[in-house]
Design a protein around this motif. Structure first.
Motif, PDB file in Angstrom:
ATOM      1  N   LYS A 299     -68.539  39.669 -35.937  1.00 51.39           N
ATOM      2  CA  LYS A 299     -67.275  40.346 -36.720  1.00 51.39           C
ATOM      3  C   LYS A 299     -67.879  41.480 -37.130  1.00 51.39           C
ATOM      4  CE  LYS A 299     -64.002  36.550 -37.496  1.00 51.39           C
ATOM      5  NZ  LYS A 299     -63.197  35.952 -38.553  1.00 51.39           N
ATOM      6  N   TYR A 300     -66.913  42.437 -37.380  1.00 47.23           N
ATOM      7  CA  TYR A 300     -67.348  43.751 -37.828  1.00 47.23           C
ATOM      8  C   TYR A 300     -66.574  44.114 -39.329  1.00 47.23           C
ATOM      9  CZ  TYR A 300     -69.343  44.941 -33.435  1.00 47.23           C
ATOM     10  OH  TYR A 300     -70.209  45.046 -32.151  1.00 47.23           O
ATOM     11  N   LEU A 301     -67.185  44.848 -40.328  1.00 46.71           N
ATOM     12  CA  LEU A 301     -66.739  44.830 -41.389  1.00 46.71           C
ATOM     13  C   LEU A 301     -65.949  46.368 -41.350  1.00 46.71           C
ATOM     14  CD1 LEU A 301     -66.834  43.777 -44.500  1.00 46.71           C
ATOM     15  CD2 LEU A 301     -68.980  45.322 -44.586  1.00 46.71           C
ATOM     16  N   MET A 302     -64.482  46.203 -42.248  1.00 50.92           N
ATOM     17  CA  MET A 302     -63.648  47.359 -42.139  1.00 50.92           C
ATOM     18  C   MET A 302     -63.648  47.265 -43.883  1.00 50.92           C
ATOM     19  SD  MET A 302     -60.993  47.952 -39.209  1.00 50.92           S
ATOM     20  CE  MET A 302     -60.075  46.664 -39.601  1.00 50.92           C
ATOM     21  N   VAL A 303     -63.085  48.521 -44.349  1.00 49.50           N
ATOM     22  CA  VAL A 303     -62.945  48.989 -45.645  1.00 49.50           C
ATOM     23  C   VAL A 303     -61.321  49.045 -45.571  1.00 49.50           C
ATOM     24  CG1 VAL A 303     -63.110  50.354 -47.617  1.00 49.50           C
ATOM     25  CG2 VAL A 303     -64.985  49.629 -46.490  1.00 49.50           C
ATOM     26  N   LEU A 304     -60.458  48.590 -46.604  1.00 47.41           N
ATOM     27  CA  LEU A 304     -59.132  49.124 -46.649  1.00 47.41           C
ATOM     28  C   LEU A 304     -59.253  49.947 -47.761  1.00 47.41           C
ATOM     29  CD1 LEU A 304     -56.257  48.864 -45.769  1.00 47.41           C
ATOM     30  CD2 LEU A 304     -56.035  46.905 -47.263  1.00 47.41           C
ATOM     31  N   SER A 379     -69.832  31.707 -45.616  1.00 45.57           N
ATOM     32  CA  SER A 379     -69.408  30.986 -46.774  1.00 45.57           C
ATOM     33  C   SER A 379     -69.884  31.531 -48.311  1.00 45.57           C
ATOM     34  CB  SER A 379     -69.866  29.608 -46.634  1.00 45.57           C
ATOM     35  OG  SER A 379     -71.159  29.366 -46.709  1.00 45.57           O
ATOM     36  N   ILE A 380     -70.966  32.234 -48.115  1.00 46.84           N
ATOM     37  CA  ILE A 380     -71.393  32.716 -49.379  1.00 46.84           C
ATOM     38  C   ILE A 380     -71.208  34.115 -49.647  1.00 46.84           C
ATOM     39  CG2 ILE A 380     -73.686  33.466 -50.478  1.00 46.84           C
ATOM     40  CD1 ILE A 380     -75.029  31.024 -48.852  1.00 46.84           C
ATOM     41  N   VAL A 381     -71.141  35.103 -48.666  1.00 46.55           N
ATOM     42  CA  VAL A 381     -70.925  36.579 -48.533  1.00 46.55           C
ATOM     43  C   VAL A 381     -69.360  36.756 -48.778  1.00 46.55           C
ATOM     44  CG1 VAL A 381     -71.090  38.999 -48.042  1.00 46.55           C
ATOM     45  CG2 VAL A 381     -73.217  37.335 -47.871  1.00 46.55           C
ATOM     46  N   VAL A 382     -68.780  36.777 -49.797  1.00 50.22           N
ATOM     47  CA  VAL A 382     -67.152  36.913 -49.777  1.00 50.22           C
ATOM     48  C   VAL A 382     -66.858  38.433 -50.005  1.00 50.22           C
ATOM     49  CG1 VAL A 382     -64.899  36.411 -50.966  1.00 50.22           C
ATOM     50  CG2 VAL A 382     -67.049  34.641 -50.976  1.00 50.22           C
ATOM     51  N   PRO A 383     -66.170  39.155 -48.986  1.00 51.32           N
ATOM     52  CA  PRO A 383     -65.698  40.415 -48.910  1.00 51.32           C
ATOM     53  C   PRO A 383     -64.962  40.763 -50.274  1.00 51.32           C
ATOM     54  CG  PRO A 383     -64.476  39.547 -47.221  1.00 51.32           C
ATOM     55  CD  PRO A 383     -65.558  38.290 -47.763  1.00 51.32           C
ATOM     56  N   LYS A 384     -64.818  42.023 -50.739  1.00 51.91           N
ATOM     57  CA  LYS A 384     -64.091  42.445 -51.767  1.00 51.91           C
ATOM     58  C   LYS A 384     -62.459  42.284 -51.604  1.00 51.91           C
ATOM     59  CE  LYS A 384     -62.962  46.604 -54.231  1.00 51.91           C
ATOM     60  NZ  LYS A 384     -63.421  48.024 -54.518  1.00 51.91           N
ATOM     61  N   SER A 385     -61.777  41.686 -52.488  1.00 48.07           N
ATOM     62  CA  SER A 385     -60.491  41.630 -52.557  1.00 48.07           C
ATOM     63  C   SER A 385     -59.538  42.105 -53.763  1.00 48.07           C
ATOM     64  CB  SER A 385     -59.850  40.432 -52.135  1.00 48.07           C
ATOM     65  OG  SER A 385     -60.427  39.274 -52.857  1.00 48.07           O
ATOM     66  N   VAL A 386     -60.318  42.556 -54.814  1.00 50.70           N
ATOM     67  CA  VAL A 386     -59.528  42.846 -56.172  1.00 50.70           C
ATOM     68  C   VAL A 386     -59.633  44.564 -56.049  1.00 50.70           C
ATOM     69  CG1 VAL A 386     -59.608  43.064 -58.640  1.00 50.70           C
ATOM     70  CG2 VAL A 386     -60.728  40.991 -57.329  1.00 50.70           C
ATOM     71  N   PRO A 387     -58.343  44.715 -56.046  1.00 46.27           N
ATOM     72  CA  PRO A 387     -58.466  46.467 -55.793  1.00 46.27           C
ATOM     73  C   PRO A 387     -58.931  47.108 -56.932  1.00 46.27           C
ATOM     74  CG  PRO A 387     -56.371  45.327 -55.498  1.00 46.27           C
ATOM     75  CD  PRO A 387     -57.257  44.367 -56.042  1.00 46.27           C
ATOM     76  N   ASP A 388     -59.376  48.393 -56.629  1.00 43.87           N
ATOM     77  CA  ASP A 388     -59.976  49.214 -57.790  1.00 43.87           C
ATOM     78  C   ASP A 388     -60.184  50.588 -56.884  1.00 43.87           C
ATOM     79  OD1 ASP A 388     -62.174  49.554 -56.324  1.00 43.87           O
ATOM     80  OD2 ASP A 388     -63.233  48.327 -57.510  1.00 43.87           O
ATOM     81  N   SER A 391     -61.637  51.085 -53.450  1.00 44.20           N
ATOM     82  CA  SER A 391     -61.122  50.521 -51.919  1.00 44.20           C
ATOM     83  C   SER A 391     -59.882  49.245 -52.509  1.00 44.20           C
ATOM     84  CB  SER A 391     -62.094  49.829 -51.205  1.00 44.20           C
ATOM     85  OG  SER A 391     -62.544  48.650 -51.634  1.00 44.20           O
ATOM     86  N   VAL A 392     -59.176  49.002 -51.755  1.00 43.91           N
ATOM     87  CA  VAL A 392     -58.450  47.903 -52.023  1.00 43.91           C
ATOM     88  C   VAL A 392     -59.196  46.540 -51.714  1.00 43.91           C
ATOM     89  CG1 VAL A 392     -56.036  46.818 -51.119  1.00 43.91           C
ATOM     90  CG2 VAL A 392     -56.276  49.335 -51.473  1.00 43.91           C
ATOM     91  N   GLY A 393     -59.908  46.726 -50.726  1.00 41.63           N
ATOM     92  CA  GLY A 393     -60.716  45.427 -50.222  1.00 41.63           C
ATOM     93  C   GLY A 393     -61.487  45.506 -48.990  1.00 41.63           C
ATOM     94  N   ALA A 394     -61.795  44.719 -48.421  1.00 44.73           N
ATOM     95  CA  ALA A 394     -62.564  44.529 -47.294  1.00 44.73           C
ATOM     96  C   ALA A 394     -62.149  43.538 -46.275  1.00 44.73           C
ATOM     97  CB  ALA A 394     -64.149  44.552 -47.470  1.00 44.73           C
ATOM     98  N   ILE A 395     -62.577  43.451 -45.027  1.00 45.70           N
ATOM     99  CA  ILE A 395     -62.045  42.505 -44.239  1.00 45.70           C
ATOM    100  C   ILE A 395     -63.184  42.459 -43.102  1.00 45.70           C
ATOM    101  CG2 ILE A 395     -60.513  43.878 -42.662  1.00 45.70           C
ATOM    102  CD1 ILE A 395     -58.992  41.538 -42.587  1.00 45.70           C
TER     103      ILE A 395
END
Length: 482
Positions: A299-304, A379-388, A391-395
């Protein structure tokens, strides 16, 4: 109104609707109790609402009785009927859209409610995430810790009450209103924290900054309010752990430090005035983008990106992790730092995919690097989801997931170009351990630290020629900056 829920204790007296509280909309009773427990750890009363209609009915009654609205609504979304997909009814669209665009019997106060969607189905789908945010959600996550983090910051910045907005630490309550939702009684640092959490998914307001005379608006030639707030009114010493993220504890500590200065006690808002513009050498600009692939599942990492980001035009849009070099920073260092700020994923750059030079007097450099996460365990590396503001988060996405997105839902359509290209091998990563690359990094580090047009004009062309000889097809001249 539903009773406050204590998952392991006795049923308390009914809520009055006048305290800080949270609605939990979930059709699953056990899951609802878990979410209520999180809210109560953050100092909120809570109530369970099993379906959308009952939740809207209760909101309408609160408004009719002129009682306090919930500070947040936590919306639990999942495949309730087990048909393998999240249906229209399961997405709670009427509730999300009513908070975003209230109409009778609701009014504009409803826009102050922070709506958090917690759902693995939604958080793992770039399509559903964008749809939920577009319909009124302020945050999408599948992580309980992220919900707690957001509610902690919401409790501090956006809820009136003793000890909540800093009164216990001696911080003067402000008379500032949020220019988006008109929440009153904010001090400058509270406005900063409130806006970063609650409004970076929305178009910014047009008008004068409530903290200084700066006029902010969207559009070419103007500074968006969110960017101005971040650049000019960030509380001193806010990011203690230097992770680029705002936490309630960091904001609270920053506010306590401020009141120990005479200047802050005399006039708190003066500490947040925009600094005078100083005229000096134009800073050299170099940018690093990343294509991040997780080997364990491909899988690939995207920023929102936040709505105020250049090229997003007032809406969150997807892109690659990317950032501009700070003074004295190399391209690799900028890439690692920016990715951590935007996604909370630490990466190791491993190769060069693309080098770009702007053929103008500025001679700006842009590089796209291939990288992989330092820790490959999902299971350890959780992408960001709290906005600031970052960025809004990552997926994490499969290249096939991008088929559900339109071209205008990217800040720039690099993901659908580079993800399949890297996966299929048509875009290859070139090694970083070359003389040409090391020379380029040294020049970028020097020029970003001490801007010198003469050095730039003499060193960049020679370094570029060396890169063209080494990386050949990976080098491209750009007509202008994107």
């Amino acid at each position: 109104m539903g009773a406050k829920v204590h998952p392991g204790g006795k049923k308390p007296p009914p809520m009055t609707g006048n305290e800080a509280h949270v609605f939990v909309k979930s059709p699953n009773a056990d899951r609802a109790k878990q979410l209520c427990a999180i809210a109560e750890k953050c100092g909120f009363a809570s109530s369970i609402h099993p379906d959308t209609d009952k939740c809207l009915e209760e909101l309408g009654q609160l408004m009719k009785d002129n009682r306090v609205l919930p500070s947040a609504i936590i919306v639990d979304i999942y495949d309730e009927n087990g048909d393998g997909m999240v249906d229209e009814d399961e997405m709670c669209w009427p509730l999300l859209r009513m908070v975003q665009r209230p109409h009778a019997p609701f009014d504009e106060r409803l826009k102050r409610v922070f709506v958090c969607v917690i759902s693995r189905d939604v958080a793992e789908s770039p399509r559903l995430t964008l749809d939920a945010l577009g319909a009124g959600a302020k945050m999408v996550t599948d992580n309980d810790d992220a919900v707690k983090e957001a509610l902690d910051l919401l409790r501090l910045t956006s809820v009136k009450g003793k000890g909540v907005r800093g009164e216990s630490s001696g911080t003067k309550r402000g008379e500032v209103r949020c220019p988006v939702c008109q929440l009153p009684g904010l001090s400058p640092p509270l406005l900063y924290g409130h806006y970063s959490l609650c409004h970076v998914t929305e178009p910014g307001p047009d008008g004068t900054c409530p903290l200084c005379p700066q006029v902010c608006r969207a559009g070419h030639g103007f500074t968006p309010f969110a960017r101005h707030l971040e650049d000019c009114h960030a509380p001193d010493g806010l990011d203690e752990n230097q992770d680029g993220h705002i936490s309630a504890e960091e904001l609270r500590n920053s506010m306590k430090k401020m009141v120990n200065t005479k200047a802050a006690k005399k006039n708190l808002e003066e500490m947040f005035r925009a600094s005078a513009v100083t005229i000096g050498p134009e800073k050299y600009a170099a940018y690093a983008w990343l294509v991040v692939r997780r080997p364990s599942d491909g899988k690939y990492l995207m920023v929102l990106e936040s709505a105020h980001t250049s090229g997003c035009h007032g809406k969150p849009r997807y892109w690659l992790p990317a950032g501009k070099c700070d003074p004295g920073e190399t391209l690799v260092e900028a890439a690692v730092r920016s990715c951590a700020e935007d996604t909370h994923v630490t990466v190791k750059p491993m190769g060069v995919l693309r080098l770009m030079l702007e053929p103008s007097a500025k001679k700006s450099l842009r590089v796209i690097l291939y990288a992989e996460p330092v820790d490959d365990d999902p299971s350890i590396v959780v992408p960001k989801s709290v906005p600031d503001f970052h960025s809004v988060g990552a997926i994490w996405v499969d290249p096939g997931d991008l088929e559900d997105l339109n071209e205008n839902e990217y800040r720039n359509p690099d993901p659908p170009k580079f993800f399949p290209g890297v996966e299929e091998g048509t875009i290859k990563a070139h090694p970083l351990d070359t003389d040409a690359w090391n020379n380029l990094e040294g020049i970028v580090k020097e020029l970003t630290a001490s801007p010198d047009p003469q050095k730039r004009d003499s060193q960049i062309p020679a370094a570029w020629d060396a890169c063209e000889r080494t990386y050949k097809s990976a080098c491209h001249m750009e007509a202008k900056a994107k």
